[in-house]
Design an enzyme around this catalytic site. Structure first.
Site, short mmCIF file in Angstrom:
data_model
loop_
_atom_site.label_atom_id
_atom_site.label_comp_id
_atom_site.label_asym_id
_atom_site.label_seq_id
_atom_site.Cartn_x
_atom_site.Cartn_y
_atom_site.Cartn_z
N ARG A 5 -2.71 -35.07 -8.85
CA ARG A 5 -2.35 -36.08 -7.84
C ARG A 5 -3.15 -37.36 -8.03
O ARG A 5 -2.66 -38.46 -7.78
CB ARG A 5 -2.55 -35.51 -6.44
CG ARG A 5 -1.56 -34.39 -6.12
CD ARG A 5 -1.72 -33.89 -4.71
NE ARG A 5 -0.77 -32.84 -4.43
CZ ARG A 5 0.20 -32.91 -3.53
NH1 ARG A 5 0.34 -34.00 -2.82
NH2 ARG A 5 1.01 -31.90 -3.32
N ARG A 36 -9.58 -32.62 -4.14
CA ARG A 36 -9.55 -33.38 -2.89
C ARG A 36 -9.95 -32.55 -1.68
O ARG A 36 -10.48 -33.07 -0.72
CB ARG A 36 -8.14 -33.95 -2.64
CG ARG A 36 -7.69 -34.98 -3.64
CD ARG A 36 -6.19 -35.20 -3.58
NE ARG A 36 -5.49 -34.00 -3.99
CZ ARG A 36 -4.79 -33.23 -3.17
NH1 ARG A 36 -4.68 -33.55 -1.89
NH2 ARG A 36 -4.17 -32.16 -3.61
N ASP A 73 1.88 -33.04 5.64
CA ASP A 73 2.37 -33.87 4.54
C ASP A 73 3.87 -34.10 4.59
O ASP A 73 4.47 -34.48 3.58
CB ASP A 73 1.98 -33.27 3.19
CG ASP A 73 2.50 -31.86 3.01
OD1 ASP A 73 3.22 -31.38 3.89
OD2 ASP A 73 2.18 -31.24 1.97
N CYS A 121 28.75 -35.19 -8.22
CA CYS A 121 29.47 -36.14 -9.05
C CYS A 121 28.61 -37.34 -9.42
O CYS A 121 28.71 -37.87 -10.53
CB CYS A 121 30.75 -36.60 -8.34
SG CYS A 121 30.46 -37.45 -6.77
N THR A 122 27.72 -37.75 -8.49
CA THR A 122 26.81 -38.86 -8.80
C THR A 122 25.86 -38.46 -9.91
O THR A 122 25.63 -39.23 -10.86
CB THR A 122 26.04 -39.27 -7.54
OG1 THR A 122 26.93 -39.72 -6.55
CG2 THR A 122 25.03 -40.38 -7.86
N ARG A 144 26.20 -36.12 -12.23
CA ARG A 144 26.84 -35.82 -13.52
C ARG A 144 27.46 -37.05 -14.16
O ARG A 144 27.41 -37.21 -15.38
CB ARG A 144 27.90 -34.75 -13.33
CG ARG A 144 27.35 -33.36 -13.14
CD ARG A 144 28.45 -32.33 -13.28
NE ARG A 144 27.91 -30.99 -13.31
CZ ARG A 144 28.62 -29.91 -13.59
NH1 ARG A 144 29.91 -30.03 -13.88
NH2 ARG A 144 28.07 -28.72 -13.58
N ASN A 146 30.21 -9.60 -26.15
CA ASN A 146 29.77 -8.54 -25.26
C ASN A 146 28.39 -8.02 -25.60
O ASN A 146 27.97 -7.00 -25.10
CB ASN A 146 30.78 -7.39 -25.25
CG ASN A 146 31.01 -6.84 -26.66
OD1 ASN A 146 30.21 -7.08 -27.56
ND2 ASN A 146 32.12 -6.13 -26.82
N ASP A 147 27.69 -8.69 -26.51
CA ASP A 147 26.36 -8.22 -26.87
C ASP A 147 25.28 -9.23 -26.51
O ASP A 147 24.22 -9.28 -27.11
CB ASP A 147 26.29 -7.93 -28.38
CG ASP A 147 26.48 -9.20 -29.21
OD1 ASP A 147 27.00 -10.18 -28.66
OD2 ASP A 147 26.10 -9.18 -30.40
#
Length: 1003
Positions: free
Chosen positions: A17, A479, A540, A599-600, A602, A771-772
C-alpha cells in the site's frame, strides 16, 4: 559509533500500500537512508514509530535523559519499569521490533560535527533552543536536511531546513495526467485534439508532455518532453509536427512532472524571518503569534531552568512579558511585520504548556515523519518552513472554569503529562468511559494506542471493546503497529486487544470477532449499546461507515470517524443533538457497488478500469472456473460433448481454442495460447466489425462508433512485438500449469517456435470436445506471478481499441483493489480523533467547540472547520420541530396497544395523521387499503402485527421496535422522526441511550 549497512532489497508485499503512495524508486531511496532522531519523549516516539514502519534504512536514537512519569502519557515504548532509564536505550528494543529490516541504534554521546555527516536527515524533538541553533547551523553547512519538532500542551511546532537548493523530483501525489488522443494535425504548431471524454482543463500552459501508442505519427512516441499551450477550444498546441508522418489513429498524451527547487533559510535566520504554512491571513497571524509564544517559552526555560508550572498564573504572566520584549519579526525581505501580539493566546499557551499529550504527539509526529520521507525520497514538496498547529479549543470554552494548579499538580502516575493540561478530575472522567472501536486496521490500531495512553476506559467501571472480523495479513505490518510478524493469520481484534492491554495494564479491552452489520444485530443489540458511551469508527468502506453511523444515530451515541487515502486524510465528530449526523457521500456508496456491463468490457472498453476488469474476468474464466467445471463434469460424463448446458460448452470452447485434445507438450500450450490471442484480438474484432461496421450510423444520424465507443481494429500477430509475445508466453505458461506440464520463460525460443507455427484458422464451434481432458483438479491460483501475466494480457487489450498505456503498478492496484496508504497519515488522523475525544469526555459542549479536519501531507494542507448543525424540519400544520436526532416514543403499555390505539395516540399526542406505517421494508398499514384489510390490521397488537407481516418476533432483550411513518401533508424533502415503540414499561421514559425526553406534544 558504527551504523550497520542496511539491506537494499525491498519487500513489495510488506509495503504494497505504501508503494502506491511513494513508488518504487522513492522506496528504494528510503531503504538506503540513515536518520538521526534526538529526543524520545512522546513526539520522538511517534516519529520513530512511523519511520521504522515505513522502512527507513537505519534509525539512530539519541536521548540520554532518564524516563520520568510525565513521559508515559504519550511515550508508548516506555512503561513504569523504565523509570530512571535512558529514554533512548529503553526505547531501542521495542522500536526495533516494529520492523526487522530496519537497523535501530543508540548514540549516547553529544551531537558533534564529526557525527552528523553519517546521516541524510537529523531530527530534534523536545530540545532547547540553544541546541537547535547549534545543530541546525552544522546541518545547514553540511547540507544535511534538518527538522525541529516540539509540542507544548495543546500547541505544536515544526521547522524544516532542507538547504538552499533542494530539488524535489516529484512535487505532487497525483499521478501524471494521461488522456486519449483523437487527432493530431501536421503543422507548426501541431494541434492535438483530445477524445471527447477527456478534459483539457486539467492541462495547463507550459506543462510538459510526452506521447505513446500513436500510429502514423510515430516520431512523437517516447519523444523528449514537449511544452504545450491550451487553446480556448480545448485543443493543445504541441510544437512543430510539420515534418512528421501523417497521424493515423490512437495514442495517449501524458503529463511529465517537472522537478522544483526550494530554498530554505537556516534556523537562526528563520527565527526572525518566519515563513509559516497557513491557508489564510488570519491563520498566518495566529501562527506568528504562536511562534512568538514558543520563543518566549524557550527564554523562560533558559532563565528559570524549567518550564512554566501547570496553570500557574505568575509563570504565565512572565511568559507574556517575555513575548512582549522579543525582537519584532520581519518579513522575507527584512521589512518589519506589523502585528499585535495576542497576549490572551500567549497566556493560554503558557498555562497549558507543561503537559505532553498523546494526540498532539501523534499529529505532529506524523507530519515530522512525512517531512523526513520528503527529504530522503525527494518526493512531495517540503514545508516552507514553519508549521504551527494548536488544539486549544479542547480547553473549556470562555466562561467555564479552567483547571487549577492544585488539580494539575503531578501525581507520580502515568497520566501526569495529561493531568498537567486537563487536571485529575478530567482524568477520572476518562477512566470511567466505555467506548466501542469498530475496525482494528491501521487507524484502529492507532486509536487503540491513543486510548491506552490517555487512559480512556482504564478506570474500574470503564473499558474498551474492539470489533473486527478480519485476520492479520503480512501487508498490514507496515502500518498497523500493534501487530508483529508472529501475529499473521490471527484475528485482528484479539491481537489488538492484547497489545493495547500491554500498553496500559489498567485498561481492559474486549475483542469481538464479528462484523458490525445487519447480520449481527443480535450481538450488537440494545443492551450492548446501552453500555457504550461512544463509538470510534476506523472503517475502509462507505457502506460500513454508513451502517455504523446509523446505529449511533439510533442509539444517540457520539461517533468519532476517520479515514485516509494516500497522504490525505480526515477526522470527523458527530454529536447527538449538536452536529449533523454522518452522511456517506452518494458517489462513494455508488462507486463501491459499481459493476460494468459485460458488453462494455468485451466490446466497448473506454477506461483503464474496463480493461483491468475484463482481464481479470478472462483470467478467472480461462484458468480457474474452466478447470473446476471440467473436473466436475468429467466425474459424471465420459464425453463432455454430451453436456446440454450451452454456458458450459461456451466456456470449454474458450479453454480448448484450436486444440481438440489435452495438451501433451509445451508446444501444444503455445499453440493454444496463440489460438486464443487470434480469437480475442483478430477474429473477435473482425466479427464485431461485421455487426457494427466503422461507418455504421444510428437512426438519429449519429455514428455508432462515437463518444466512449472507440472503433477497434483487428490486430495482426507479430512475434517481434513484446506485448504480443509476452501475452502468448503468459497464457501458455498458465495453460501448462493447469495441465501439470512444465512451462518456459525463454522468450528467444518462443519467438523461434512461433515463426514455425501457422496462424490458427477461425474458431471452431463447440460441436465436439475431447473426452480425455482431465485437469487433475488444477486451477491457476491468483498470486504475484499470475498478476504479472494478467498485466501482459492488459497491455494487449488496452491497445485495441487504443486506450492509455497501462503500467504494471496501476494494474496491480486496480486488480488487488489496493487503497494507497501510509503510516504517517494514519497516525495523524488518529491524533485528530483523540483531540475531539477530549471534548466529548469533558461534558456538554456547544457546536462551536467541535472540529472536522482534513489534511494532505504531500501538499502541506491542513484545515479544520466547525461541523454543521442538524437540519431542523417541520410541517406547516404542526407546532413542533425535529432533527435527525429526535424520535417519537410511545410505550407499548400493559396490555399492549393495538395498531388502532397506536395510530390514535400519534394523532392525539403529536397531531399526526399516519398514511403509511413500516417496519424495515415491511408495510404494516396503509390508509389506501380497503376498509376490510385496514380493519384486520387495526385490531392486532403491534408486535403481533409485526410478527404476522415479517414472520419475526422481537428478539430477546430488544427494547424497541423502530417504525417508520408517512403522514398526511408530508413533503418530498421531509423525513419524519422514527417511531420508537417501547416494548418495556421500564424504558418508557427514555429510549435506549437517550438523555433527553421525547418530542413534546403540542399544547
Amino acid at each position: 559509533m558504527a551504523v550497520l549497512e542496511t539491506s537494499k532489497s525491498l519487500d513489495e508485499e510488506l509495503y504494497s500500500r505504501q508503494l502506491c503512495v511513494l513508488d518504487l524508486p522513492a522506496m528504494q531511496r528510503i531503504r538506503r537512508a540513515k536518520v538521526l532522531l534526538s529526543g524520545l519523549q512522546g513526539l520522538g516516539a511517534e516519529v520513530a514509530k512511523n519511520l521504522v514502519l515505513m522502512g527507513v534504512g537505519s534509525l539512530t536514537l539519541h536521548d540520554p535523559h532518564p524516563t520520568c512519569w510525565s513521559d508515559l502519557a504519550a511515550q508508548f515504548f516506555l512503561s513504569e519499569k523504565d523509570l530512571e532509564r535512558s529514554r533512548a536505550e529503553a526505547s531501542q528494543e521495542p522500536v526495533a521490533k516494529l520492523n526487522g529490516a530496519v537497523q535501530v541504534c543508540v548514540h549516547t554521546g553529544d551531537l558533534t560535527e564529526e557525527l552528523l555527516p553519517d546521516f541524510q536527515v537529523v531530527v530534534l524533538t523536545a530540545s532547547k533552543l540553544e541546541e537547535q541553533l547549534r545543530v541546525g547551523a552544522l546541518c545547514h553547512k553540511l547540507r544535511i536536511c534538518f527538522l525541529v519538532a516540539d509540542t507544548r500542551g495543546l500547541v505544536g511546532q515544526l521547522f524544516s531546513d532542507f538547504g538552499e537548493d533542494f530539488t524535489v523530483q516529484d512535487p505532487t501525489e497525483a499521478e501524471p495526467l494521461t488522456a486519449a488522443i483523437q487527432h493530431i494535425s501536421q503543422g507548426s504548431p501541431g494541434i492535438l485534439t483530445l477524445r471527447k471524454e477527456a478534459d483539457a482543463r486539467y492541462f495547463h500552459d507550459g506543462d510538459l508532455v510526452t506521447f505513446s501508442g500513436i500510429e502514423g505519427m510515430v516520431e512523437l512516441n517516447g519523444c523528449d518532453p514537449r511544452p504545450i499551450r491550451v487553446q480556448e477550444d480545448g485543443t493543445l498546441e504541441i510544437g512543430n509536427t510539420a515534418i512528421f508522418s501523417r497521424y493515423l489513429r490512437g495514442g495517449a498524451v501524458t503529463e511529465v512532472k517537472k522537478s522544483e527547487t526550494v530554498s530554505h533559510k537556516p534556523l537562526d535566520v528563520a527565527l526572525l524571518h518566519p515563513r509559516v504554512v497557513a491557508q489564510s491571513p488570519q491563520e498566518a497571524d495566529r501562527a506568528r503569534c504562536l511562534h512568538q509564544a514558543f520563543r518566549a517559552l524557550h527564554q523562560f526555560e533558559h532563565l528559570n531552568g524549567r518550564l512554566p508550572q501547570p496553570w500557574d498564573p505568575d509563570d504565565a504572566e512572565m511568559v507574556v512579558g517575555l513575548a512582549r520584549s522579543l525582537e519584532p519579526l520581519k518579513g522575507t525581505e527584512g521589512e518589519p511585520l506589523e502585528e499585535l501580539l495576542d497576549e490572551a493566546l500567549v497566556q493560554t499557551v503558557a498555562l497549558s504548556s507543561a503537559g505532553g499529550l498523546s494526540p498532539m504527539a501523534a499529529m505532529l509526529g506524523a507530519v515530522a515523519a512525512q517531512e523526513v520521507l520528503k527529504a530522503i525520497s525527494r518526493k512531495f514538496m517540503p514545508l516552507d518552513q514553519w508549521l504551527y498547529f494548536d488544539a486549544l479549543d479542547c480547553l473549556p470554552e470562555d466562561g467555564k472554569p479552567l483547571p487549577t494548579p492544585e488539580d494539575c499538580a503531578p501525581r507520580c502516575c502515568r497520566y501526569d503529562g495529561q493531568i498537567a493540561v486537563f487536571g485529575a478530575g478530567f482524568q477520572e472522567k476518562l477512566g470511567q468511559q466505555r467506548y466501542l472501536v469498530v475496525g482494528a486496521g491501521a487507524i484502529g490500531c492507532e486509536l487503540l494506542k491513543g486510548f491506552a495512553l490517555v487512559g480512556l476506559g482504564a478506570g474500574a467501571s470503564g473499558g474498551v471493546t474492539v470489533a473486527d472480523m478480519d485476520h492479520i495479513e503480512r501487508s498490514n505490518l507496515s502500518r498497523q503497529f500493534l501487530f508483529r510478524t508472529q501475529d499473521v493469520g490471527r484475528p485482528k481484534a484479539e491481537v489488538a486487544a492484547e497489545a493495547t492491554h500491554r500498553l496500559n495494564s489498567d485498561l481492559q479491552v474486549t475483542p469481538l470477532t464479528y462484523a458490525l452489520d445487519p447480520t449481527t444485530e443480535h450481538i450488537y443489540e440494545d443492551n450492548f449499546f446501552s453500555r457504550v458511551d461512544g463509538v470510534a469508527a476506523a472503517l475502509d468502506s462507505f457502506q460500513a461507515r454508513h451502517y455504523v453511523a446509523a446505529r449511533c444515530t439510533h442509539y444517540l451515541k457520539p461517533l468519532l470517524e476517520a479515514g485516509t487515502q494516500g497522504t490525505s486524510g480526515h477526522a470527523s465528530v458527530f454529536v447527538p443533538h449538536v452536529t449533523e449526523a454522518y452522511r456517506a457521500p452518494a458517489s462513494g456508496l455508488a462507486s463501491e457497488d459499481a459493476t460494468y456491463p459485460v458488453c462494455t468490457l468485451r466490446h466497448f472498453p473506454s477506461t483503464v478500469e474496463h480493461t483491468v476488469q475484463w482481464a481479470r474476468d478472462e483470467f478467472e474464466g480461462l484458468f480457474c472456473l474452466s478447470a473446476e467445471t471440467i473436473n466436475r463434469h468429467h466425474q459424471e460424463l465420459t464425453s463432455l460433448a454430451e453436456t446440454d448446458g450451452p454456458q458450459v460448452l461456451t466456456l470449454l470452447e474458450e479453454v480448448l481454442g484450436v486444440l481438440r485434445e489435452r495438451p501433451r507438450t509445451w508446444q501444444d500450450c503455445v499453440v493454444w495460447a496463440l489460438g486464443h490471442w487470434q480469437r480475442r484480438f483478430h477474429y473477435g474484432i473482425m466479427q464485431l466489425l461485421s455487426r457494427f461496421p466503422p461507418d455504421k450510423v444510428l437512426e438519429d444520424g449519429t455514428l455508432f462508433w462515437s463518444g466512449p465507443k472507440q472503433c477497434p481494429e483487428p490486430l495482426e500477430f507479430d512475434a517481434s512485438q513484446d506485448t504480443h509475445l509476452l501475452y502468448v508466453l503468459a497464457a501458455a505458461n498458465l495453460y501448462a500449469r493447469m495441465h501439470g506440464l512444465p512451462g518456459s520463460r525463454d522468450q528467444t525460443a518462443l519467438r523461434e517456435l512461433l515463426k514455425m507455427l501457422p496462424l490458427p484458422v477461425p474458431p471452431l464451434s463447440a460441436a465436439s470436445f475431447p473426452n480425455d481432458l482431465d485437469l487433475a483438479g488444477a486451477s491457476a491460483e491468483f498470486g504475484p506471478e499470475q498478476l504479472k501475466k494478467l498485466h501482459q494480457v492488459l497491455e494487449v487489450w488496452s491497445g485495441s481499441p487504443p486506450l492509455e498505456p497501462l503500467k504494471f503498478e496501476k494494474s496491480k492496484r486496480i486488480v488487488g483493489q489496493i487503497i494507497p496508504a501510509i503510516a504517517t497519515t494514519t497516525a495523524a488522523v488518529a491524533g485528530l480523533v483523540g483531540l475531539e475525544l477530549y471534548k466529548l469526555v469533558g461534558g456538554p459542549r456547544p457546536l462551536s467547540a467541535f472540529r472536522h479536519s482534513y489534511l494532505h501531507l504531500a501538499e502541506n494542507r491542513f484545515s479544520s472547520w466547525v461541523p454543521c448543525a442538524p437540519a431542523i424540519q417541520k410541517l406547516h400544520y404542526l407546532t413542533w420541530t425535529w432533527t435527525c436526532w429526535n424520535r417519537l416514543k410511545v410505550p407499548a403499555g400493559q396490555p399492549e396497544k393495538t395498531l388502532e390505539l397506536l395510530l390514535a395516540h400519534l394523532h392525539e399526542q403529536f397531531g399526526l395523521r399516519v398514511m403509511m406505517l413500516l417496519h424495515g421494508r415491511a408495510l404494516l398499514y396503509s390508509a389506501r387499503w380497503s376498509p376490510n384489510k385496514q380493519a384486520q390490521h387495526l385490531a392486532l397488537r403491534v408486535t403481533e402485527l409485526v410478527q404476522r407481516v415479517t414472520g419475526r418476533m422481537p428478539k430477546p432483550g430488544q427494547r424497541v421496535l423502530v417504525l417508520e411513518l408517512s403522514c398526511e401533508g408530508e413533503e418530498e424533502d421531509t423525513t419524519f422522526p422514527p417511531l420508537h415503540y417501547e416494548l418495556c414499561d421500564k424504558t418508557a421514559a427514555l429510549s435506549p441511550g437517550s438523555t433527553e425526553p421525547c418530542i413534546p406534544s403540542p399544547q
